[in-house]
Design an enzyme around this catalytic site. Structure first.
Site, PDB file in Angstrom:
ATOM      1  N   GLU A 401      -9.695  -6.096 -17.972  1.00 45.92           N
ATOM      2  CA  GLU A 401      -9.229  -7.494 -17.793  1.00 45.92           C
ATOM      3  C   GLU A 401      -9.449  -8.293 -19.089  1.00 45.92           C
ATOM      4  O   GLU A 401      -9.779  -9.481 -19.041  1.00 45.92           O
ATOM      5  CB  GLU A 401      -9.959  -8.182 -16.629  1.00 45.92           C
TER       6      GLU A 401
HETATM    7  C1  LIG Z   1     -11.796   2.268 -15.428  1.00 41.55           C
HETATM    8  C2  LIG Z   1     -10.691   1.570 -16.172  1.00 41.55           C
HETATM    9  C3  LIG Z   1      -9.620   1.050 -15.468  1.00 41.55           C
HETATM   10  C4  LIG Z   1      -8.573   0.414 -16.139  1.00 41.55           C
HETATM   11  N1  LIG Z   1      -7.494  -0.029 -15.423  1.00 41.55           N
HETATM   12  C5  LIG Z   1      -6.403  -0.477 -16.095  1.00 41.55           C
HETATM   13  C6  LIG Z   1      -5.187  -0.773 -15.377  1.00 41.55           C
HETATM   14  O1  LIG Z   1      -5.125  -0.672 -14.142  1.00 41.55           O
HETATM   15  N2  LIG Z   1      -4.100  -1.148 -16.089  1.00 41.55           N
HETATM   16  C7  LIG Z   1      -4.133  -1.258 -17.454  1.00 41.55           C
HETATM   17  O2  LIG Z   1      -3.118  -1.619 -18.037  1.00 41.55           O
HETATM   18  N3  LIG Z   1      -5.264  -1.005 -18.167  1.00 41.55           N
HETATM   19  C8  LIG Z   1      -6.386  -0.589 -17.514  1.00 41.55           C
HETATM   20  N4  LIG Z   1      -7.532  -0.290 -18.220  1.00 41.55           N
HETATM   21  C9  LIG Z   1      -7.541  -0.418 -19.675  1.00 41.55           C
HETATM   22  C10 LIG Z   1      -8.356  -1.588 -20.165  1.00 41.55           C
HETATM   23  O3  LIG Z   1      -7.691  -2.784 -19.832  1.00 41.55           O
HETATM   24  C11 LIG Z   1      -8.579  -1.419 -21.688  1.00 41.55           C
HETATM   25  O4  LIG Z   1      -9.483  -0.341 -21.851  1.00 41.55           O
HETATM   26  C12 LIG Z   1      -9.107  -2.687 -22.316  1.00 41.55           C
HETATM   27  O5  LIG Z   1      -8.109  -3.668 -22.364  1.00 41.55           O
HETATM   28  C13 LIG Z   1      -9.628  -2.447 -23.745  1.00 41.55           C
HETATM   29  O6  LIG Z   1      -8.687  -1.790 -24.530  1.00 41.55           O
HETATM   30  P1  LIG Z   1      -9.122  -0.512 -25.389  1.00 41.55           P
HETATM   31  O7  LIG Z   1      -9.815   0.432 -24.475  1.00 41.55           O
HETATM   32  O8  LIG Z   1      -7.938  -0.014 -26.115  1.00 41.55           O
HETATM   33  O9  LIG Z   1     -10.205  -1.038 -26.414  1.00 41.55           O
HETATM   34  P2  LIG Z   1      -9.905  -1.657 -27.859  1.00 41.55           P
HETATM   35  O10 LIG Z   1      -8.866  -2.690 -27.762  1.00 41.55           O
HETATM   36  O11 LIG Z   1      -9.698  -0.543 -28.821  1.00 41.55           O
HETATM   37  O12 LIG Z   1     -11.294  -2.360 -28.161  1.00 41.55           O
HETATM   38  C14 LIG Z   1     -12.428  -1.662 -28.718  1.00 41.55           C
HETATM   39  C15 LIG Z   1     -13.460  -2.704 -29.155  1.00 41.55           C
HETATM   40  O13 LIG Z   1     -12.888  -3.531 -30.182  1.00 41.55           O
HETATM   41  C16 LIG Z   1     -12.923  -4.898 -29.786  1.00 41.55           C
HETATM   42  N5  LIG Z   1     -11.724  -5.589 -30.255  1.00 41.55           N
HETATM   43  C17 LIG Z   1     -10.431  -5.202 -30.108  1.00 41.55           C
HETATM   44  N6  LIG Z   1      -9.603  -6.092 -30.657  1.00 41.55           N
HETATM   45  C18 LIG Z   1     -10.367  -7.076 -31.173  1.00 41.55           C
HETATM   46  C19 LIG Z   1     -10.108  -8.293 -31.861  1.00 41.55           C
HETATM   47  N7  LIG Z   1      -8.872  -8.739 -32.111  1.00 41.55           N
HETATM   48  N8  LIG Z   1     -11.159  -9.043 -32.249  1.00 41.55           N
HETATM   49  C20 LIG Z   1     -12.411  -8.665 -31.989  1.00 41.55           C
HETATM   50  N9  LIG Z   1     -12.738  -7.540 -31.337  1.00 41.55           N
HETATM   51  C21 LIG Z   1     -11.728  -6.751 -30.920  1.00 41.55           C
HETATM   52  C22 LIG Z   1     -12.998  -4.874 -28.266  1.00 41.55           C
HETATM   53  O14 LIG Z   1     -13.563  -6.054 -27.744  1.00 41.55           O
HETATM   54  C23 LIG Z   1     -13.852  -3.644 -28.011  1.00 41.55           C
HETATM   55  O15 LIG Z   1     -15.216  -3.967 -28.133  1.00 41.55           O
HETATM   56  C24 LIG Z   1      -8.605   0.287 -17.552  1.00 41.55           C
HETATM   57  C25 LIG Z   1      -9.708   0.793 -18.265  1.00 41.55           C
HETATM   58  C26 LIG Z   1     -10.729   1.430 -17.595  1.00 41.55           C
HETATM   59  C27 LIG Z   1     -11.878   2.003 -18.382  1.00 41.55           C
END
Ligand SMILES: Cc1cc2nc3c(=O)[nH]c(=O)nc-3n(C[C@H](O)[C@H](O)[C@H](O)COP(=O)(O)OP(=O)(O)OC[C@H]3O[C@@H](n4cnc5c(N)ncnc54)[C@H](O)[C@@H]3O)c2cc1C
Length: 592
Positions: A401
């Site tokens: 989220e």
């Molecule tokens: C159990 C589970 C259920 C999920 N369910 C859904 C779902 O139903 N539908 C769906 O679409 N997604 C879903 N997700 C995905 C989830 O929304 C993403 O994992 C989340 O948005 C983070 O994206 P990422 O994993 O690519 O992390 P990244 O974006 O790669 O982030 C990695 C780190 O970098 C930081 N970061 C990234 N960008 C910035 C920035 N601009 N400035 C500062 N810090 C930054 C983040 O805060 C984090 O600490 C789910 C994930 C999990 C684990």
């Protein structure tokens, strides 16, 4: 059903104004209808979800489907949906009550949330009447399982960087190709809200049925927790989607994605509240029966401190959740627009508060669950007790989220944007404050400083001044570069979160001061405000030091000292009283 008839407030107003008595909706104001919704959800949870938890952990998705159907029969999936589409359309407070109670199982809560918040809601807010008629009745009854497919391996936080493509066909239909990641309910959902770029450029939302063909779910992810919730990749191979499958407008998918997340964030705050309340009960019951050194561990100051702090923090979270839901309901009640558009406008208006709810909720829950493990000692680390599962299950709340970093960046980002547009009088107020504290005269008395909890009211008024000082100084020093100063933005977010949470707790305790439970409410609010004062001071000092030095820094710190004069309360005694009442009840004491 509405929660108030007073005029609608604007998002972020609380940062500048002292709210009058009764300005914040509190859990103590729940109506009989709200309580009925709560009882129905509790009965469903205790009778059907709780006994199913072990089988859900083994990934029995037929059982997950059956539970969703049962939730649908009870009307729990349709609390935000008009009757014409099979729902029972109640207010937003009611939908938070359902989320809070369902979340006692984090896994089923995730499945339920994906259905109710991430699939039903976008169709409700952005669907055509035909789309609503086609999909909502099945989703609301639980016959159809929904999911939301935004994230990809290369684009999580940067959701608009999606690579999934929708190629327009001559007959107006689309062909979708791409791979989505981490999709909740992915293993067994029938309908997906999918985000893809039309002709590789225009980010758009689509309703994709598994039955369209070309849709496959990847293997279940091996996760740290939430084993009872399906999380899979979703592979789309040249999926034929009719023209009527477009949700909203081409190139406006961000509107769908971000508004759905706004509500999802508030709901995540509610789910965190429910999880924290349940864990406090577990910790209290365990502490009452576990004996060491010849006495129950609940008698030790160290354990009483934990139980008191868990309770106080959860009290503030619960207060800010219901306050925010009340703000949304009042905003909707004051609108003449059709309900789905009024909801959309209210979610946009209170997006800052929704992000606060998400961050405060997920972090309060993690604190409470960590302490729950600690109260359980070795038994907290083994699977015979639920404490370890809760601990693992909750960690993802700070990731999905919108990560807590992204939400923290959004909070000051949105407030500053409003200030620059003139919608929030932050800049003139900050200037006035600086003038005021630089004069010889002492600062004007803090707002709402008489009546119950006067010291806490004065402290909260001081937090607002500190926040104004920090926002004003940061905007002046960095100008447009502030958006690139992430460390400062994160601190500004923390000032806003502490202020909103402390004020919500204080307003709630003030509202019930005359009731028999008033003193315990006051203990909780006093503890929250006193803890917040220490963090506010530390955070503000870091913000100011990051943008000034020498005489300017000394002037800023002098202003901070003049504004923030908070005498610490005796929180040892307050926490002990909270802890003892919690142990005596064997449950969270402020349960609504
Ligand atoms: C159990 C589970 C259920 C999920 N369910 C859904 C779902 O139903 N539908 C769906 O679409 N997604 C879903 N997700 C995905 C989830 O929304 C993403 O994992 C989340 O948005 C983070 O994206 P990422 O994993 O690519 O992390 P990244 O974006 O790669 O982030 C990695 C780190 O970098 C930081 N970061 C990234 N960008 C910035 C920035 N601009 N400035 C500062 N810090 C930054 C983040 O805060 C984090 O600490 C789910 C994930 C999990 C684990």
């Amino acid at each position: 059903m509405t929660t108030s008839t007073s005029t609608a407030a604007r998002g972020g107003d609380w940062l500048l104004e002292a709210p009058g008595a009764g300005a914040a909706f509190t859990p103590e104001e729940l109506t009989e209808e709200h309580r009925l919704v709560g009882r129905t959800t509790d009965e469903f949870f205790d009778g059907q979800v709780a006994p199913a938890i072990e089988r859900l952990e083994q990934k029995d998705w037929d059982l997950a489907r059956a539970l969703m159907r049962r939730a649908g029969e009870l009307g729990l999936l349709g609390v935000s949906v008009p009757e014409v589409y099979g729902g029972v359309e109640l207010d937003k407070v009611a939908s938070l009550i359902v989320s809070e109670r369902i979340a006692r199982s984090a896994s089923f809560g995730a499945a339920f949330g994906a259905q109710a918040n991430l699939c039903i809601l976008p169709i409700l807010m952005f669907g055509t009447d035909e789309q609503k008629r086609r999909y909502l009745p099945g989703l609301v009854s639980g016959e159809t399982i929904g999911a939301y497919a935004l994230s990809e391996a290369g684009s999580g936080s940067d959701a608009l960087g999606a690579r999934a493509r929708a190629v327009r066909q001559a007959d107006g239909s689309f062909r979708l190709t791409g791979e989505k990641m981490w999709i909740t309910n992915g293993g067994f959902a029938d309908l997906f809200v999918v985000f893809a770029k039309v002709d590789g450029e225009q980010f758009s939302a689509f309703l994709v049925e598994r039955a369209f063909g070309g849709v496959t779910s990847g293997k279940e992810e091996h996760k740290m927790g939430l084993h009872g919730s399906s999380t899979t990749p979703l592979v789309l191979q040249d999926v034929p989607v009719p023209a009527e499958g477009l949700l909203g407008e081409i190139g406006r998918g961000h509107k769908v994605a971000f508004n759905v997340l706004n509500f999802g964030r508030l709901k995540l705050g509610a789910m965190s509240t429910g999880g924290a309340k349940a864990a406090i009960g577990e910790a209290a019951r365990y502490a009452a029966q576990r004996r060491q050194f010849g006495q129950p561990i609940a008698s030790f100051g160290a354990i009483r401190h934990k139980l008191g702090e868990m309770t106080a923090r959860t009290y503030a979270l619960e207060a800010l959740m219901y306050r925010t839901a009340g703000l949304i309901d009042r905003h909707m009640a004051a609108s003449d627009a059709p309900r789905h558009l009024a909801l959309l406008a209210a979610l946009e208006e209170f997006a800052v508060e929704a992000s606060i709810a998400k961050v405060a909720g997920s972090e309060t829950l993690d604190f409470v669950l960590d302490e729950n493990v600690q109260v359980h000692g070795g038994n907290g680390f083994v699977r015979d007790y639920p404490a370890e599962r809760h601990y693992r299950d909750a960690r993802v709340n700070r990731i999905f989220e919108g990560t807590n970093e992204i939400n923290r960046l959004l909070i000051p980002g949105m407030l500053v944007k409003r200030a620059l547009k003139g919608d929030l009088a932050l800049i003139p107020a900050a200037r006035r404050l600086l003038d005021e504290v630089m004069t010889a005269a002492p600062p004007a008395p803090a707002g709402h400083a008489d009546g119950p909890l006067a010291a806490e009211a004065a402290a909260v008024a001081a937090f607002k001044k500190v926040a104004l000082l920090a926002f004003g100084a940061a905007m002046q020093h960095f100008g447009a570069r502030l958006q690139d100063e992430q460390e400062t933005l994160l601190w500004l977010a923390d000032l806003a979160i502490d202020t909103y949470a402390a004020e919500s707790a204080m307003l709630r305790a003030q509202a019930v001061a005359a009731l028999p439970a008033g003193p315990l409410h006051a203990d909780a609010a006093r503890t929250v405000v006193s803890d917040a004062a220490l963090r506010v001071e530390m955070t503000a000092r870091q913000v100011l030091a990051a943008m000034s030095e020498g005489d300017t820094l000394r002037t800023h710190l002098a202003a901070l000292r003049r504004v923030l004069k908070v005498t610490p309360a005796d929180t040892v005694a307050a926490r002990r009283r909270l802890a003892d009442a919690t142990v005596q009840r064997g449950a969270y004491i402020f349960a609504s």
